[in-house]
Design an enzyme around this catalytic site. Structure first.
Site, PDB file in Angstrom:
ATOM      1  N   GLN A 119       0.819  -1.215   0.000  1.00 34.80           N
ATOM      2  CA  GLN A 119       0.000   0.000   0.000  1.00 34.80           C
ATOM      3  C   GLN A 119       0.855   1.268   0.000  1.00 34.80           C
ATOM      4  O   GLN A 119       0.499   2.272  -0.620  1.00 34.80           O
ATOM      5  CB  GLN A 119      -0.895  -0.021   1.249  1.00 34.80           C
ATOM      6  CG  GLN A 119      -2.056   0.948   1.207  1.00 34.80           C
ATOM      7  CD  GLN A 119      -3.224   0.432   0.368  1.00 34.80           C
ATOM      8  OE1 GLN A 119      -3.624  -0.708   0.507  1.00 34.80           O
ATOM      9  NE2 GLN A 119      -3.741   1.281  -0.493  1.00 34.80           N
ATOM     10  N   LYS A 152       1.972   1.803  -3.578  1.00 30.60           N
ATOM     11  CA  LYS A 152       0.779   2.068  -4.397  1.00 30.60           C
ATOM     12  C   LYS A 152       0.289   3.502  -4.164  1.00 30.60           C
ATOM     13  O   LYS A 152       0.033   4.248  -5.105  1.00 30.60           O
ATOM     14  CB  LYS A 152      -0.313   1.078  -3.988  1.00 30.60           C
ATOM     15  CG  LYS A 152      -1.613   1.209  -4.741  1.00 30.60           C
ATOM     16  CD  LYS A 152      -2.704   0.316  -4.155  1.00 30.60           C
ATOM     17  CE  LYS A 152      -2.262  -1.116  -4.011  1.00 30.60           C
ATOM     18  NZ  LYS A 152      -3.375  -2.006  -3.627  1.00 30.60           N
ATOM     19  N   LYS A 190      -2.765  -0.794   6.666  1.00 31.49           N
ATOM     20  CA  LYS A 190      -3.731  -1.862   6.361  1.00 31.49           C
ATOM     21  C   LYS A 190      -4.181  -2.453   7.689  1.00 31.49           C
ATOM     22  O   LYS A 190      -3.475  -2.349   8.689  1.00 31.49           O
ATOM     23  CB  LYS A 190      -3.053  -2.953   5.515  1.00 31.49           C
ATOM     24  CG  LYS A 190      -4.008  -3.844   4.770  1.00 31.49           C
ATOM     25  CD  LYS A 190      -4.488  -3.251   3.458  1.00 31.49           C
ATOM     26  CE  LYS A 190      -5.571  -4.082   2.815  1.00 31.49           C
ATOM     27  NZ  LYS A 190      -5.905  -3.607   1.455  1.00 31.49           N
ATOM     28  N   ASP A 223     -11.852  -3.734   2.063  1.00 28.26           N
ATOM     29  CA  ASP A 223     -11.038  -4.718   1.332  1.00 28.26           C
ATOM     30  C   ASP A 223     -11.876  -5.996   1.340  1.00 28.26           C
ATOM     31  O   ASP A 223     -13.107  -5.924   1.513  1.00 28.26           O
ATOM     32  CB  ASP A 223      -9.663  -4.912   2.008  1.00 28.26           C
ATOM     33  CG  ASP A 223      -8.688  -5.740   1.165  1.00 28.26           C
ATOM     34  OD1 ASP A 223      -8.200  -5.236   0.148  1.00 28.26           O
ATOM     35  OD2 ASP A 223      -8.422  -6.916   1.509  1.00 28.26           O
ATOM     36  N   ASN A 225     -16.392  -7.156  -5.098  1.00 26.20           N
ATOM     37  CA  ASN A 225     -16.383  -5.769  -5.548  1.00 26.20           C
ATOM     38  C   ASN A 225     -15.502  -5.567  -6.785  1.00 26.20           C
ATOM     39  O   ASN A 225     -15.947  -5.024  -7.798  1.00 26.20           O
ATOM     40  CB  ASN A 225     -15.908  -4.880  -4.379  1.00 26.20           C
ATOM     41  CG  ASN A 225     -15.685  -3.447  -4.790  1.00 26.20           C
ATOM     42  OD1 ASN A 225     -14.593  -3.080  -5.238  1.00 26.20           O
ATOM     43  ND2 ASN A 225     -16.716  -2.642  -4.704  1.00 26.20           N
ATOM     44  N   SER A 283     -10.516   6.770  -3.045  1.00 26.06           N
ATOM     45  CA  SER A 283     -10.656   7.035  -1.612  1.00 26.06           C
ATOM     46  C   SER A 283     -10.033   8.391  -1.280  1.00 26.06           C
ATOM     47  O   SER A 283     -10.563   9.157  -0.475  1.00 26.06           O
ATOM     48  CB  SER A 283      -9.948   5.957  -0.784  1.00 26.06           C
ATOM     49  OG  SER A 283     -10.773   4.829  -0.620  1.00 26.06           O
TER      50      SER A 283
HETATM   51  P1  NDP Z   1     -14.653  -8.988  -1.886  1.00 22.14           P
HETATM   52  O1  NDP Z   1     -14.736  -9.513  -0.502  1.00 22.14           O
HETATM   53  O2  NDP Z   1     -15.697  -8.082  -2.391  1.00 22.14           O
HETATM   54  O3  NDP Z   1     -14.536 -10.207  -2.925  1.00 22.14           O
HETATM   55  C1  NDP Z   1     -13.496 -11.131  -2.835  1.00 22.14           C
HETATM   56  C2  NDP Z   1     -13.752 -12.236  -3.835  1.00 22.14           C
HETATM   57  O4  NDP Z   1     -12.618 -13.105  -3.889  1.00 22.14           O
HETATM   58  C3  NDP Z   1     -14.915 -13.119  -3.441  1.00 22.14           C
HETATM   59  O5  NDP Z   1     -15.502 -13.645  -4.596  1.00 22.14           O
HETATM   60  C4  NDP Z   1     -14.236 -14.209  -2.621  1.00 22.14           C
HETATM   61  O6  NDP Z   1     -14.962 -15.427  -2.579  1.00 22.14           O
HETATM   62  C5  NDP Z   1     -12.962 -14.398  -3.373  1.00 22.14           C
HETATM   63  N1  NDP Z   1     -11.898 -14.837  -2.435  1.00 22.14           N
HETATM   64  C6  NDP Z   1     -11.464 -14.201  -1.335  1.00 22.14           C
HETATM   65  N2  NDP Z   1     -10.519 -14.896  -0.702  1.00 22.14           N
HETATM   66  C7  NDP Z   1     -10.383 -16.020  -1.419  1.00 22.14           C
HETATM   67  C8  NDP Z   1      -9.560 -17.151  -1.276  1.00 22.14           C
HETATM   68  N3  NDP Z   1      -8.702 -17.283  -0.239  1.00 22.14           N
HETATM   69  N4  NDP Z   1      -9.668 -18.116  -2.213  1.00 22.14           N
HETATM   70  C9  NDP Z   1     -10.533 -17.996  -3.252  1.00 22.14           C
HETATM   71  N5  NDP Z   1     -11.342 -16.935  -3.435  1.00 22.14           N
HETATM   72  C10 NDP Z   1     -11.269 -15.977  -2.530  1.00 22.14           C
HETATM   73  O7  NDP Z   1     -13.206  -8.313  -1.980  1.00 22.14           O
HETATM   74  P2  NDP Z   1     -12.651  -7.262  -3.061  1.00 22.14           P
HETATM   75  O8  NDP Z   1     -13.271  -7.527  -4.381  1.00 22.14           O
HETATM   76  O9  NDP Z   1     -12.731  -5.926  -2.452  1.00 22.14           O
HETATM   77  O10 NDP Z   1     -11.099  -7.654  -3.084  1.00 22.14           O
HETATM   78  C11 NDP Z   1     -10.548  -8.593  -4.020  1.00 22.14           C
HETATM   79  C12 NDP Z   1      -9.047  -8.353  -4.142  1.00 22.14           C
HETATM   80  O11 NDP Z   1      -8.817  -7.010  -4.594  1.00 22.14           O
HETATM   81  C13 NDP Z   1      -8.233  -8.496  -2.855  1.00 22.14           C
HETATM   82  O12 NDP Z   1      -6.949  -8.983  -3.171  1.00 22.14           O
HETATM   83  C14 NDP Z   1      -8.107  -7.054  -2.375  1.00 22.14           C
HETATM   84  O13 NDP Z   1      -6.994  -6.862  -1.521  1.00 22.14           O
HETATM   85  C15 NDP Z   1      -7.915  -6.344  -3.708  1.00 22.14           C
HETATM   86  N6  NDP Z   1      -8.198  -4.918  -3.697  1.00 22.14           N
HETATM   87  C16 NDP Z   1      -9.428  -4.439  -3.343  1.00 22.14           C
HETATM   88  C17 NDP Z   1      -9.655  -3.077  -3.349  1.00 22.14           C
HETATM   89  C18 NDP Z   1     -11.016  -2.504  -3.071  1.00 22.14           C
HETATM   90  O14 NDP Z   1     -11.195  -1.303  -3.287  1.00 22.14           O
HETATM   91  N7  NDP Z   1     -12.000  -3.282  -2.636  1.00 22.14           N
HETATM   92  C19 NDP Z   1      -8.576  -2.123  -3.662  1.00 22.14           C
HETATM   93  C20 NDP Z   1      -7.359  -2.739  -4.115  1.00 22.14           C
HETATM   94  C21 NDP Z   1      -7.185  -4.080  -4.100  1.00 22.14           C
HETATM   95  P3  NDP Z   1     -15.922 -15.760  -1.330  1.00 22.14           P
HETATM   96  O15 NDP Z   1     -17.139 -14.926  -1.538  1.00 22.14           O
HETATM   97  O16 NDP Z   1     -16.147 -17.217  -1.430  1.00 22.14           O
HETATM   98  O17 NDP Z   1     -15.143 -15.374  -0.112  1.00 22.14           O
END
Ligand code: NDP
Length: 453
Positions: free
Chosen positions: A111, A114, A126, A166, A240, A385
């Site tokens: 972070q 970034k 974080k 996150d 997301n 953000s």
């Molecule tokens: P969400 O919780 O909205 O979605 C996460 C998705 O990934 C879900 O479909 C989840 O499945 C799946 N997932 C999570 N952990 C695992 C795992 N261990 N194995 C397999 N699938 C998994 O999170 P975000 O979309 O916000 O975040 C996704 C990624 O993006 C992360 O790496 C996060 O750090 C990164 N990110 C997010 C930002 C944001 O603004 N939200 C900003 C920058 C990076 P399930 O529903 O089954 O848990």
């Protein structure tokens, strides 16, 4: 003082045992910036590297709460305040059972660089907890969030540390935490980002990470005079970042044919169109269901459950042009990376943080595909953000178009900084080196200016 890169990594590993993800993140950055350190002895003398891998502050705390059956539950909460050289700590909160100190330190470290790339004045942090919101009632999630904020509120503030969402932390969780902060402090202030639109949130913040990863992909394609129009794309995750990646790919004329969650993945050869995306969003964000139901609703889509005995993820073994990993760290192993390249994928834009293992990154770099590492490609989320913070300070709200334009401008600037820096250091098109070096120099120079603190 470590004389070589490998000596430095030995020092980091010895000092931070049992934190493999943190070692991985440090290794990647330090390897890229080693040539800079050799040219700038003042960084070595001021021990910038030794300081940058040490969090300014780590807060670990008990989070007790009562579930719907009346049983007491206990989770562990964390906030890593990694580096404030260029602004207050900024970075998300993750609620997931896998959360531990090493994972959050890797995320906080990423972070820092970034945020530096975004062009906005934000330091890096974080946090989160080993709490699993899946399967919990709204009441249980509220009870947890209130207990979590009952400790966190002492450590954060609009000029000190401003958390966001996150994995596992979306609008619902931010709302419950904001409410508790306001009650405890008796202050209505921009303490979290990702807020609801009625109470200080920014338009486009929910969309920003996914949109940003696609804008970054479009910039990379632009260096080869190509666009996303007509491209077939693979997306992992169903949360997301995945949802808004799919939306922006559609806007730009491409087609996404996969999505997933931790139970399994969907292959929809016809493409996830707007109707199907609306279904996925409702399923994930409102009903809090599983992607499996997508295949039950739409004929032609195939659902495959996760098979833990496989040595690869079959989602990455599908013919396509582009890939947008949007689930979690290390979700592309070395075999997955080889499969992607074998199947014709020549662009990877990382919505997730550190989704590719180092040997996988080496394959992408060796094959000279367009590879946008997370700290550049997914910076649109934190950048927006930052825009939410600006609007809170100004006490006004920008329009959707205005925020989207700023987001696009920032993604272009990040791409340019990473690309130009890669050229300057003789590795044109290596966005890993470009992003790490560009992010690092700004922080290192700020640390030099501010003395030994
Ligand atoms: P969400 O919780 O909205 O979605 C996460 C998705 O990934 C879900 O479909 C989840 O499945 C799946 N997932 C999570 N952990 C695992 C795992 N261990 N194995 C397999 N699938 C998994 O999170 P975000 O979309 O916000 O975040 C996704 C990624 O993006 C992360 O790496 C996060 O750090 C990164 N990110 C997010 C930002 C944001 O603004 N939200 C900003 C920058 C990076 P399930 O529903 O089954 O848990």
């Amino acid at each position: 003082m470590a004389a070589s890169f490998s000596e430095f990594m030995d020092f980091v590993k010895a000092k931070n045992p049992a934190q493999p993800e943190f070692h991985q993140a440090v290794d990647e950055v330090v390897e890229s910036i080693w040539p800079v350190l050799e040219k700038r002895p003042e960084y070595r003398k001021a021990k910038i590297l030794e300081r940058i891998v040490e969090p300014e502050r780590v807060i670990v705390f008990r989070v007790p709460w009562v579930d719907d059956s009346g049983d007491v539950q206990v989770n562990r909460g964390f906030r890593i305040e990694m580096n404030s050289a260029i602004g207050p700590y900024k970075g998300g909160l993750r609620f997931h059972p896998s959360v531990n100190l090493g994972i959050l330190k890797f995320l906080a470290f990423e972070q820092v660089f970034k945020n530096s790339l975004t062009t906005l004045p934000m330091g890096g942090g974080k946090g989160g907890a080993d709490f699993d919101p899946k399967g919990k009632s709204d009441n249980e999630v509220m009870s947890f969030c209130q207990s979590f904020m009952s400790e966190l509120f002492r450590h954060i503030g609009p000029n000190t540390d401003i958390p966001a969402g996150d994995i596992g932390v979306g609008g619902r969780e931010i709302g419950f935490m904001f409410g508790q902060y306001k009650k405890l402090r008796n202050e209505f202030t921009g303490i979290l980002t990702g807020k609801g639109l009625n109470w200080g949130g920014s338009l486009i913040r929910p969309e920003a990470t996914g949109y940003g990863a696609v804008y970054f992909a479009a910039e990379m394609l632009g260096t080869r005079n190509e666009t996303l129009k007509g491209k077939t794309c693979l997306v992992s995750g169903g949360g997301n970042v995945a949802q808004y990646t799919i939306e922006k790919v559609l806007d730009l004329g491409g087609k996404c044919i996969t999505c997933s969650d931790s139970s399994g993945w969907i292959h929809d050869e016809a493409g996830i169109d707007r109707e199907k995306l609306a279904f996925l969003m409702e399923l994930k964000n409102v009903k809090r269901g599983r992607v499996k139901e997508y295949a039950e609703k739409f004929s032609g889509a195939v659902y495959t459950p996760v098979d833990a005995s496989l040595d690869h993820n079959p989602l990455w073994d599908v013919k396509a042009d582009c890939a947008f990993p949007s689930a979690t760290q290390n979700e592309i192993n070395v075999k997955d990376a080889a499969n992607l390249v074998k199947n014709g994928v020549y662009l990877v834009s990382e919505g997730a943080n550190m989704p590719t293992v180092p040997e996988g990154v080496s394959i992408f770099l060796d094959k000279k595909i367009l590879y946008g590492p997370g700290k550049a490609a997914n910076a649109g989320g934190v950048a927006t953000s930052g825009l939410e913070m600006s609007q809170n300070s100004l006490r006004l709200s920008w329009t959707r178009e205005e925020v989207d334009q700023r987001l696009q401008g920032i993604m272009k600037a990040i791409h340019k900084a990473a690309f130009e820096t890669s050229k300057e250091f003789g590795v044109e098109g290596n966005y890993v080196a470009g992003a790490n070096i560009a992010g690092f120099i700004k922080i290192a120079d700020s640390m030099l200016d501010q003395g030994v603190v």
